[in-house]
Design a protein around this motif. Sequence first.
Motif, short mmCIF file in Angstrom:
data_model
loop_
_atom_site.label_atom_id
_atom_site.label_comp_id
_atom_site.label_asym_id
_atom_site.label_seq_id
_atom_site.Cartn_x
_atom_site.Cartn_y
_atom_site.Cartn_z
N CYS A 1 0.81 -1.22 0.00
CA CYS A 1 0.00 0.00 0.00
C CYS A 1 0.84 1.27 0.00
O CYS A 1 0.30 2.36 -0.19
CB CYS A 1 -0.93 0.01 1.20
SG CYS A 1 -0.09 0.11 2.79
N GLY A 2 2.15 1.15 0.22
CA GLY A 2 2.99 2.33 0.21
C GLY A 2 2.71 3.27 1.35
O GLY A 2 2.70 4.49 1.17
N THR A 3 2.43 2.75 2.51
CA THR A 3 2.14 3.48 3.75
C THR A 3 0.86 4.33 3.69
O THR A 3 0.73 5.30 4.42
CB THR A 3 3.31 4.39 4.19
OG1 THR A 3 3.45 5.46 3.28
CG2 THR A 3 4.60 3.62 4.31
N SER A 4 -0.07 3.96 2.85
CA SER A 4 -1.35 4.66 2.84
C SER A 4 -2.42 3.87 3.59
O SER A 4 -3.41 4.43 4.03
CB SER A 4 -1.83 4.91 1.41
OG SER A 4 -2.17 3.69 0.79
N GLY A 5 -2.22 2.56 3.70
CA GLY A 5 -3.19 1.71 4.38
C GLY A 5 -4.29 1.20 3.47
O GLY A 5 -5.13 0.43 3.89
N TYR A 6 -4.29 1.63 2.21
CA TYR A 6 -5.31 1.22 1.26
C TYR A 6 -4.67 0.70 -0.01
O TYR A 6 -3.64 1.20 -0.45
CB TYR A 6 -6.23 2.40 0.91
CG TYR A 6 -7.04 2.88 2.07
CD1 TYR A 6 -8.20 2.23 2.45
CD2 TYR A 6 -6.63 3.98 2.80
CE1 TYR A 6 -8.94 2.66 3.53
CE2 TYR A 6 -7.37 4.42 3.88
CZ TYR A 6 -8.52 3.76 4.24
OH TYR A 6 -9.24 4.18 5.31
N GLN A 7 -5.32 -0.29 -0.62
CA GLN A 7 -4.89 -0.82 -1.91
C GLN A 7 -5.98 -0.54 -2.94
O GLN A 7 -7.16 -0.52 -2.61
CB GLN A 7 -4.68 -2.33 -1.84
CG GLN A 7 -3.51 -2.76 -1.03
CD GLN A 7 -3.42 -4.28 -0.97
OE1 GLN A 7 -4.41 -4.95 -0.81
NE2 GLN A 7 -2.21 -4.79 -1.10
N ARG A 8 -5.57 -0.35 -4.18
CA ARG A 8 -6.54 -0.15 -5.25
C ARG A 8 -7.29 -1.45 -5.48
O ARG A 8 -6.71 -2.53 -5.49
CB ARG A 8 -5.82 0.26 -6.52
CG ARG A 8 -6.78 0.53 -7.67
CD ARG A 8 -6.05 0.88 -8.90
NE ARG A 8 -5.57 2.25 -8.78
CZ ARG A 8 -4.90 2.88 -9.71
NH1 ARG A 8 -4.59 2.26 -10.82
NH2 ARG A 8 -4.50 4.11 -9.53
N CYS A 9 -8.59 -1.36 -5.65
CA CYS A 9 -9.42 -2.54 -5.89
C CYS A 9 -9.03 -3.14 -7.25
O CYS A 9 -8.99 -2.45 -8.26
CB CYS A 9 -10.90 -2.16 -5.89
SG CYS A 9 -12.00 -3.52 -6.23
N LEU A 10 -8.78 -4.44 -7.25
CA LEU A 10 -8.38 -5.12 -8.48
C LEU A 10 -9.57 -5.50 -9.34
O LEU A 10 -9.40 -5.83 -10.51
CB LEU A 10 -7.55 -6.35 -8.15
CG LEU A 10 -6.21 -6.06 -7.49
CD1 LEU A 10 -5.51 -7.37 -7.13
CD2 LEU A 10 -5.34 -5.21 -8.37
N ASN A 11 -10.77 -5.45 -8.77
CA ASN A 11 -11.95 -5.78 -9.54
C ASN A 11 -12.35 -4.62 -10.46
O ASN A 11 -12.67 -4.83 -11.62
CB ASN A 11 -13.10 -6.14 -8.60
CG ASN A 11 -14.28 -6.72 -9.32
OD1 ASN A 11 -14.13 -7.44 -10.28
ND2 ASN A 11 -15.47 -6.38 -8.85
N CYS A 12 -12.31 -3.40 -9.95
CA CYS A 12 -12.72 -2.23 -10.75
C CYS A 12 -11.56 -1.33 -11.11
O CYS A 12 -11.74 -0.31 -11.76
CB CYS A 12 -13.76 -1.43 -9.99
SG CYS A 12 -13.17 -0.71 -8.44
N LEU A 13 -10.34 -1.68 -10.66
CA LEU A 13 -9.11 -0.92 -10.94
C LEU A 13 -9.20 0.51 -10.44
O LEU A 13 -8.66 1.43 -11.04
CB LEU A 13 -8.77 -0.96 -12.42
CG LEU A 13 -8.50 -2.35 -12.98
CD1 LEU A 13 -8.26 -2.27 -14.47
CD2 LEU A 13 -7.33 -2.99 -12.28
N GLY A 14 -9.87 0.72 -9.32
CA GLY A 14 -9.92 2.03 -8.69
C GLY A 14 -11.02 2.95 -9.17
O GLY A 14 -11.14 4.07 -8.69
N ASP A 15 -11.82 2.53 -10.14
CA ASP A 15 -12.90 3.38 -10.65
C ASP A 15 -14.13 3.35 -9.73
O ASP A 15 -14.90 4.30 -9.70
CB ASP A 15 -13.35 2.94 -12.05
CG ASP A 15 -12.39 3.44 -13.11
OD1 ASP A 15 -11.68 4.43 -12.86
OD2 ASP A 15 -12.37 2.83 -14.19
N GLY A 16 -14.34 2.25 -9.05
CA GLY A 16 -15.51 2.12 -8.19
C GLY A 16 -16.71 1.56 -8.92
O GLY A 16 -17.75 1.33 -8.32
N ARG A 17 -16.58 1.38 -10.22
CA ARG A 17 -17.70 0.85 -11.01
C ARG A 17 -17.19 -0.24 -11.93
O ARG A 17 -16.08 -0.22 -12.41
CB ARG A 17 -18.35 1.95 -11.83
CG ARG A 17 -18.89 3.05 -10.95
CD ARG A 17 -19.88 3.88 -11.71
NE ARG A 17 -20.54 4.81 -10.84
CZ ARG A 17 -21.70 4.57 -10.24
NH1 ARG A 17 -22.31 3.44 -10.43
NH2 ARG A 17 -22.25 5.47 -9.47
#
Length: 134
Positions: A117-133
Amino acid sequence: MVGRNPFFTAVAVGAGTMVALGGSTILVSGLGIAVAKRVARTKRLKMARPCSQCGGEGYLACDVCLRTCIVRCRAPRSMRDIMNDSRSRSSAARKGAEPTTAETTPAVPVYCSCPACGTSGYQRCLNCLGDGRV
């Protein structure tokens, strides 16, 4: 007064024209592609439904560090230390004694930043690639 060679003048004018036309073509086509990508993305997002994995946010809590942003990692060792340990193990094996190496002595824990996560605590969703949809 020395006159200019007409051949070199024609070559210079031709090269300048090609550079000007090429630069403007690159500029116009780059702008057109950017607009087309934006239009396609907005159409795709209008018809898409929220991602089931991240709930439409685009990010998930980090699975590696569990949102602590640090992980325990191995202490860095020099090549000299590694070679000395292998020599002491081989000599101890010949003598039949227990080797005293870094493996048998307790080491001080070393903490590193989370590589996932690079010290952010969050990972980009691999299902939607960070778009949310999707």
